[in-house]
Scaffold this active site. Structure first.
Site, PDB file in Angstrom:
ATOM      1  N   ASP A  80       0.813  -1.216   0.000  1.00 26.46           N
ATOM      2  CA  ASP A  80       0.000   0.000   0.000  1.00 26.46           C
ATOM      3  C   ASP A  80       0.845   1.265   0.000  1.00 26.46           C
ATOM      4  O   ASP A  80       0.449   2.278  -0.579  1.00 26.46           O
ATOM      5  CB  ASP A  80      -0.925   0.001   1.222  1.00 26.46           C
ATOM      6  CG  ASP A  80      -2.176  -0.828   0.973  1.00 26.46           C
ATOM      7  OD1 ASP A  80      -2.147  -1.669   0.066  1.00 26.46           O
ATOM      8  OD2 ASP A  80      -3.174  -0.629   1.692  1.00 26.46           O
ATOM      9  N   CYS A 121       0.855  -8.093   4.933  1.00 30.68           N
ATOM     10  CA  CYS A 121       0.425  -6.716   4.769  1.00 30.68           C
ATOM     11  C   CYS A 121      -1.074  -6.577   4.497  1.00 30.68           C
ATOM     12  O   CYS A 121      -1.801  -7.547   4.497  1.00 30.68           O
ATOM     13  CB  CYS A 121       1.283  -6.036   3.716  1.00 30.68           C
ATOM     14  SG  CYS A 121       2.977  -5.787   4.332  1.00 30.68           S
ATOM     15  N   ASP A 122      -1.472  -5.356   4.218  1.00 29.54           N
ATOM     16  CA  ASP A 122      -2.831  -4.882   4.449  1.00 29.54           C
ATOM     17  C   ASP A 122      -3.973  -5.771   3.969  1.00 29.54           C
ATOM     18  O   ASP A 122      -4.813  -6.198   4.755  1.00 29.54           O
ATOM     19  CB  ASP A 122      -2.997  -3.496   3.828  1.00 29.54           C
ATOM     20  CG  ASP A 122      -2.137  -2.464   4.532  1.00 29.54           C
ATOM     21  OD1 ASP A 122      -1.067  -2.823   5.024  1.00 29.54           O
ATOM     22  OD2 ASP A 122      -2.533  -1.296   4.584  1.00 29.54           O
ATOM     23  N   LYS A 123      -4.085  -6.014   2.669  1.00 25.55           N
ATOM     24  CA  LYS A 123      -5.255  -6.737   2.157  1.00 25.55           C
ATOM     25  C   LYS A 123      -5.005  -8.236   2.064  1.00 25.55           C
ATOM     26  O   LYS A 123      -5.933  -9.016   1.854  1.00 25.55           O
ATOM     27  CB  LYS A 123      -5.651  -6.217   0.763  1.00 25.55           C
ATOM     28  CG  LYS A 123      -5.759  -4.717   0.683  1.00 25.55           C
ATOM     29  CD  LYS A 123      -6.644  -4.143   1.767  1.00 25.55           C
ATOM     30  CE  LYS A 123      -6.484  -2.650   1.903  1.00 25.55           C
ATOM     31  NZ  LYS A 123      -5.161  -2.180   2.342  1.00 25.55           N
ATOM     32  N   CYS A 193       4.873  -2.237   8.351  1.00 22.48           N
ATOM     33  CA  CYS A 193       5.280  -0.952   8.927  1.00 22.48           C
ATOM     34  C   CYS A 193       4.902  -0.848  10.399  1.00 22.48           C
ATOM     35  O   CYS A 193       3.842  -1.296  10.825  1.00 22.48           O
ATOM     36  CB  CYS A 193       4.681   0.189   8.124  1.00 22.48           C
ATOM     37  SG  CYS A 193       5.258   0.202   6.412  1.00 22.48           S
ATOM     38  N   GLU A 444      -6.959   4.661  -0.379  1.00 29.02           N
ATOM     39  CA  GLU A 444      -6.573   5.243   0.904  1.00 29.02           C
ATOM     40  C   GLU A 444      -6.127   6.687   0.700  1.00 29.02           C
ATOM     41  O   GLU A 444      -5.508   7.013  -0.308  1.00 29.02           O
ATOM     42  CB  GLU A 444      -5.428   4.449   1.543  1.00 29.02           C
ATOM     43  CG  GLU A 444      -5.863   3.105   2.079  1.00 29.02           C
ATOM     44  CD  GLU A 444      -4.755   2.377   2.809  1.00 29.02           C
ATOM     45  OE1 GLU A 444      -5.087   1.417   3.520  1.00 29.02           O
ATOM     46  OE2 GLU A 444      -3.582   2.763   2.669  1.00 29.02           O
ATOM     47  N   SER A 470      -5.535   5.065   5.396  1.00 24.95           N
ATOM     48  CA  SER A 470      -4.529   4.149   5.914  1.00 24.95           C
ATOM     49  C   SER A 470      -4.596   4.169   7.433  1.00 24.95           C
ATOM     50  O   SER A 470      -4.981   5.166   8.043  1.00 24.95           O
ATOM     51  CB  SER A 470      -3.146   4.598   5.455  1.00 24.95           C
ATOM     52  OG  SER A 470      -2.138   3.964   6.206  1.00 24.95           O
TER      53      SER A 470
END
Length: 555
Positions: A80, A121-123, A193, A444, A470
């Site tokens: 992202d 990570c995110d998704k 992160c 985002e 985010s």
């Protein structure tokens, strides 16, 4: 015992199938064992995934130690941070559906008996867990773990500070050399992160909901304990296969409420709302935005991790991690501790002997940051189906705010105005046509929120959007406005200078025009030209549902 993989490897009719396994180098002995799919999102483009190759190997070692045959298969994943601020971000949220579909495809096409999911990570995390729920075969999550915080000018820094530094540079508060110091030192190595952003939020909630081993959310990526956790996950999936303990046995309505309670205590990303709704959809569990407010109104916020405060994921780990937060919640009666988990034990058994080791990272129940949870869902005449804010990352003076609307029909228009100093204290920035359909892809908005924070406007300017934020965003950043502008939502009817009232403690957002005026505007409304879209994003735009239902695809 009967195995699902018998469908691809047993009997004379499956001799051709077996011949292809032998072509891969598998032995007869390996084919007599359960086949475990190890789904790795390793790639060389995502810092949180760079080390997953080694982690997946550790998982596979664990599977072999426990008598299974591990089979490595890949998953895509979008970074992202790299996708932020341009066309690439349109692909981030939609990739969740691709990941889910691809895991389903690989598992069913090849007859896996169980799955170890290796995302970070995110998704990627919710996409894989959605697939596990859809397949409902024994599964366990083993994520890659968080990045260590960087150091800039003697202070700890994470990606949110990097984005805010751009705003500071644009405002003339730092120079080019200082900006480069952030570039070079904010992200010191592999891992997701280091703040309580979406990736770490979801990895923590995998623990809370019971589909990951304790430590999954907080053990740093570079620690040897993370490799040990991967081996344990590989071994543990074999117990799940033997007991036929499946995701839907674990992710029940009560488990989702536990996850929401932990979410509120940790102060997780607003994106967890989208993802928990999507997971609940796959699990056949009824969770809606009112449920989120119900839990948020009762559960105290105990953590202020970056961007809400100065602590980072490594600090949470040293304090005892997610389990220490859950132990305090259990003490307060906020969790159902009788529920099963992938450890083979109940939550209560997992929490035995767990203590909070650092009250600076995890506040005690008697001294919370706030008596209410980290997230809030607001409702009003421009968000009839709700919108979401990370309450724990909002300055106290912005919990209630009233100001004139500054309207933009894309993120690019808004960021240009912010960078050109056209936004002033008191304004309410409105970014629309960035929702699931209108974006498409519900981008985002970290660039606008970070620019406002870097310019020292985060305590005087609010931002609302039918897009999303985010987990690195802070300030009065209100996203997921539903219905979205592209679906006829009232956010499309806001005009420049309209007064907007925000009251987060009262879960309210209101455009100060009459119902009659809104109706007249609707009659005279002419929508802007639709954004050109091609490829599979065009299919996504046609099939995706609203943010208030998790932005899942129509059945």
């Amino acid at each position: 015992m009967n195995l699902r993989s018998d469908n691809v490897k047993k009997g004379p009719e499956r001799a051709p199938n077996r011949s292809l396994f032998y072509a891969l180098g598998y032995t007869k002995e390996e084919l007599e064992r359960p086949l475990i799919g190890v789904v790795s999102a390793y790639s060389e483009i995502v810092p949180g995934h760079q080390h997953l190759k080694q982690l997946a190997e550790a998982v596979m070692a664990g599977v072999r130690m426990a008598g299974g045959t591990p089979i490595l298969v890949p998953s895509i994943g979008v970074c992202d941070g790299i996708a932020m601020g341009h066309l690439g971000m349109k692909y981030s949220l939609p990739s969740r559906e691709l990941i889910c579909d691809s895991v389903e495809t690989m598992a069913l096409a090849h007859g896996f008996d169980g799955l170890v999911l290796v995302p970070n990570c995110d998704k990627i995390v919710p996409g894989m867990v959605m697939a596990a729920l859809r397949l409902n075969i024994p599964s366990i999550v083993c994520s890659g773990g968080p990045m260590l915080a960087g150091k800039v000018a003697g202070e700890s820094a994470t990606l949110s500070k990097m984005f805010e530094a751009v705003g500071s540079y644009k405002a003339g508060l730092i120079d080019q050399q200082q900006l480069e110091q952030f570039e070079q030192n904010t992200c010191p190595g592999c891992g997701s992160c280091a703040g309580m952003y979406t990736a770490n939020s979801m990895n923590c909630l995998c623990e809370a909901v019971g589909i990951a081993l304790p430590g999954n959310g907080t053990i740093p990526a570079v620690y040897a304990v993370r490799t040990q956790l991967a081996k344990k996950a590989g071994m543990q999936v074999m117990e799940l296969v033997e007991k036929d303990l499946k995701p839907r046995d674990i992710l029940t309505e009560k488990a989702f409420r536990n996850a929401l309670a932990t979410d509120m205590a940790l102060g997780c990303s607003t994106n967890t709302v989208l993802h928990l709704l999507a997971l609940a959809n796959e699990a056949g569990v009824e969770i809606d935005l009112n449920t989120i407010n119900e839990v948020s109104s009762k559960v105290p916020n105990l953590c202020h991790l970056a961007p809400a405060g100065p602590t980072h994921m490594q600090d949470l780990y040293q304090a005892g991690g997610v389990q220490a937060v859950m132990a305090q919640l259990a003490e307060g009666g906020y969790l159902d501790t009788s529920l099963p988990t992938v450890t083979g034990k109940t939550i209560a058994e997992n929490l035995q002997g767990v203590k909070n080791l650092d009250t600076n990272a995890i506040r005690p129940l008697s001294e919370p940051y706030s008596a209410t949870g980290g997230l809030a869902v607001l409702f009003g005449n421009i968000a009839k189906n709700g919108c979401v804010v990370k309450r724990s990352a909002v300055a106290p003076e912005m919990l209630c705010h009233k100001g004139p609307a500054r309207c933009f029909n894309s993120e690019e228009e808004a960021i240009s105005a912010i960078y050109n100093s056209e936004i002033h204290p008191g304004d309410v920035v409105v970014i629309r046509y960035e929702g699931p359909k209108g974006g498409p892809g519900m981008r985002e908005m970290l660039n606008p929120t970070s620019a406002l924070a870097g310019m020292k406007l985060d305590k005087t300017v609010a931002l609302i959007t039918d897009g999303r934020f985010s987990g690195a965003s802070r300030g009065a950043s209100i996203g997921h406005v539903s219905p979205e502008a592209a679906a006829g939502g009232e956010i499309a009817l806001i005009e420049e200078g309209d007064m907007i009232s925000i009251n987060i403690p009262e879960y309210s957002i209101h455009l100060e025009v009459t119902d009659e005026e809104l109706e007249q505007r609707r009659k005279n409304f002419v929508a802007p030209a639709a954004k050109p879209v091609s490829g599979w994003l065009a299919r996504y735009a046609k099939l995706v549902t609203s943010a208030n239902t998790g932005a899942v695809l129509e059945k």
